[in-house]
Design a protein around this motif. Sequence first.
Motif, PDB file in Angstrom:
ATOM      1  N   ASN A   1       0.854  -1.198   0.000  1.00  9.93           N
ATOM      2  CA  ASN A   1       0.000   0.000   0.000  1.00  9.93           C
ATOM      3  C   ASN A   1       0.891   1.250   0.000  1.00  9.93           C
ATOM      4  OD1 ASN A   1      -2.322   1.680   0.253  1.00  9.93           O
ATOM      5  ND2 ASN A   1      -2.006   1.779   2.459  1.00  9.93           N
ATOM      6  N   PRO A   2       1.579   1.493  -1.101  1.00  6.14           N
ATOM      7  CA  PRO A   2       2.485   2.645  -1.165  1.00  6.14           C
ATOM      8  C   PRO A   2       1.724   3.965  -1.253  1.00  6.14           C
ATOM      9  CG  PRO A   2       2.329   1.616  -3.314  1.00  6.14           C
ATOM     10  CD  PRO A   2       1.550   0.741  -2.371  1.00  6.14           C
ATOM     11  N   ALA A   3       2.429   5.069  -1.025  1.00  2.17           N
ATOM     12  CA  ALA A   3       1.833   6.402  -1.157  1.00  2.17           C
ATOM     13  C   ALA A   3       1.241   6.578  -2.562  1.00  2.17           C
ATOM     14  CB  ALA A   3       2.897   7.460  -0.888  1.00  2.17           C
ATOM     15  N   PRO A   4       0.084   7.240  -2.680  1.00  6.13           N
ATOM     16  CA  PRO A   4      -0.642   7.994  -1.656  1.00  6.13           C
ATOM     17  C   PRO A   4      -1.588   7.165  -0.801  1.00  6.13           C
ATOM     18  CG  PRO A   4      -1.735   8.277  -3.755  1.00  6.13           C
ATOM     19  CD  PRO A   4      -0.515   7.439  -4.029  1.00  6.13           C
ATOM     20  N   GLY A   5      -1.550   5.853  -0.904  1.00  3.05           N
ATOM     21  CA  GLY A   5      -2.289   4.992   0.002  1.00  3.05           C
ATOM     22  C   GLY A   5      -3.712   4.689  -0.411  1.00  3.05           C
ATOM     23  N   ASN A   6      -4.388   3.935   0.453  1.00  3.90           N
ATOM     24  CA  ASN A   6      -5.749   3.470   0.163  1.00  3.90           C
ATOM     25  C   ASN A   6      -6.782   4.064   1.118  1.00  3.90           C
ATOM     26  OD1 ASN A   6      -5.175   2.135   2.525  1.00  3.90           O
ATOM     27  ND2 ASN A   6      -5.338   0.065   1.685  1.00  3.90           N
ATOM     28  N   THR A   7      -6.530   5.284   1.593  1.00  4.16           N
ATOM     29  CA  THR A   7      -7.476   5.952   2.488  1.00  4.16           C
ATOM     30  C   THR A   7      -8.648   6.494   1.679  1.00  4.16           C
ATOM     31  OG1 THR A   7      -5.768   6.564   4.081  1.00  4.16           O
ATOM     32  CG2 THR A   7      -7.793   7.864   4.096  1.00  4.16           C
ATOM     33  N   TYR A   8      -9.860   6.115   2.082  1.00  2.85           N
ATOM     34  CA  TYR A   8     -11.075   6.587   1.415  1.00  2.85           C
ATOM     35  C   TYR A   8     -12.068   7.092   2.455  1.00  2.85           C
ATOM     36  CZ  TYR A   8      -9.874   4.741  -3.190  1.00  2.85           C
ATOM     37  OH  TYR A   8      -9.281   4.520  -4.410  1.00  2.85           O
ATOM     38  N   VAL A   9     -12.872   8.070   2.046  1.00  2.00           N
ATOM     39  CA  VAL A   9     -14.019   8.515   2.832  1.00  2.00           C
ATOM     40  C   VAL A   9     -15.272   8.234   2.010  1.00  2.00           C
ATOM     41  CG1 VAL A   9     -15.159  10.440   3.986  1.00  2.00           C
ATOM     42  CG2 VAL A   9     -12.654  10.305   3.973  1.00  2.00           C
ATOM     43  N   THR A  10     -16.259   7.610   2.649  1.00  2.00           N
ATOM     44  CA  THR A  10     -17.514   7.256   2.001  1.00  2.00           C
ATOM     45  C   THR A  10     -18.653   7.963   2.713  1.00  2.00           C
ATOM     46  OG1 THR A  10     -16.631   5.065   1.431  1.00  2.00           O
ATOM     47  CG2 THR A  10     -19.028   5.340   1.347  1.00  2.00           C
TER      48      THR A  10
ATOM     49  N   GLN B   1     -25.367   5.044  -0.544  1.00  2.00           N
ATOM     50  CA  GLN B   1     -24.025   5.594  -0.675  1.00  2.00           C
ATOM     51  C   GLN B   1     -24.077   6.685  -1.738  1.00  2.00           C
ATOM     52  OE1 GLN B   1     -20.641   2.849  -0.898  1.00  2.00           O
ATOM     53  NE2 GLN B   1     -19.864   4.034  -2.629  1.00  2.00           N
ATOM     54  N   VAL B   2     -23.731   7.919  -1.356  1.00  2.00           N
ATOM     55  CA  VAL B   2     -23.879   9.040  -2.285  1.00  2.00           C
ATOM     56  C   VAL B   2     -22.542   9.545  -2.821  1.00  2.00           C
ATOM     57  CG1 VAL B   2     -26.076   9.778  -1.337  1.00  2.00           C
ATOM     58  CG2 VAL B   2     -23.974  10.709  -0.378  1.00  2.00           C
ATOM     59  N   GLN B   3     -21.441   9.243  -2.144  1.00  2.00           N
ATOM     60  CA  GLN B   3     -20.129   9.631  -2.662  1.00  2.00           C
ATOM     61  C   GLN B   3     -19.052   8.814  -1.959  1.00  2.00           C
ATOM     62  OE1 GLN B   3     -18.924  13.760  -2.109  1.00  2.00           O
ATOM     63  NE2 GLN B   3     -17.625  13.735  -3.938  1.00  2.00           N
ATOM     64  N   ARG B   4     -17.970   8.580  -2.682  1.00  2.00           N
ATOM     65  CA  ARG B   4     -16.805   7.892  -2.130  1.00  2.00           C
ATOM     66  C   ARG B   4     -15.586   8.460  -2.847  1.00  2.00           C
ATOM     67  NH1 ARG B   4     -14.666   3.346   0.367  1.00  2.00           N
ATOM     68  NH2 ARG B   4     -13.141   2.108  -0.798  1.00  2.00           N
TER      69      ARG B   4
END
Length: 317
Positions: free
Chosen positions: A245-254, A263-266
């Motif tokens: 999981n290299p930069a910029p990574g797998n951070t998500y906001v849902t 679910q309206v946005q991710r």
Amino acid sequence: MASHVRVSRRGLLKLGAGVAATATLATTPAKAAEGRFQLTAPSTSLIWKKALYDETVLQSIAFDNRNGHIYTLQVKNGADSNAAGHLCLSKLSLTDTILGHMYLMGFGHGVQFGVEPSGTSAYLWTETDGVSDGASFRGTKLARFKFVNGQTLTTSSSALTKYKPIAGSDNTTCAIDPSTNRLVMRYWDGSRFRYAVYTLADVKGGSPTPLSDMAQPSGLGTFQGYAAYGSFVYILTGTAYSDANPAPGNTYVTCLDLRTGEQVQRARSVAGKSLDYREPEGMGIQIVSGAPRLCLGLASGVARARKASIFYKTELI
């Protein structure tokens, strides 16, 4: 992605009215919670690489918008703390000065929590009565207690008031929406995670009738926290940087609509992408001059010397 939702008639009346409640928990009332945060908007740094009271990874964040404080939870220092559910709660100024701490013994993992301001003080809403899931402790109830600097609480402390809005649930955590004074509880129902929405007054009064109750969509990734504002809940997922999981990574906001469960946005978050380690940890809503900020926490640094950073978004759509 749609998810099954149960909404009571009472919930439809309250949530469907547009969520125009004035914030009762902020010094300056928040604007009517009419929109949702634009998850693709850029993020701004609030706290950068701050050492918390203990040296472990940040787990979650929450704001006292009346008194201008940030609270954080992390696993307490010590080799057995994760397996035993021991937590460290830190209180910080908005300029990242540590103002105090508490230890919470046997409470859980500290995945998310809420703050209820009360005059110049604050009450914390956390998981408690943790049980082992084989790797760590996870709370089975909610607890409300007053912040008292230097105090150590156990799950049997008289300072706690405990709540279990849904019988049989576990992995129980909560967040408080400062724009509506609602409590959103995430829990495991035996087969999947769900979110139930209550008025804070109903929970405290012992008659917690859910305004809505919906399933968390599957396939979001490693859960790391959530925050509620108006008609929406925002879910943080992702893992620390690694070879896989290299930069910029797998951070998500849902973003989920609390009225429908849809679910309206991710969107991926690249906030703090230059940090080393960089693990997403916790969300919160900050109110500044009446305007809301959607905040997320990031852990960085090396083991036994971890640091905490907080970034925020302000654009509403």
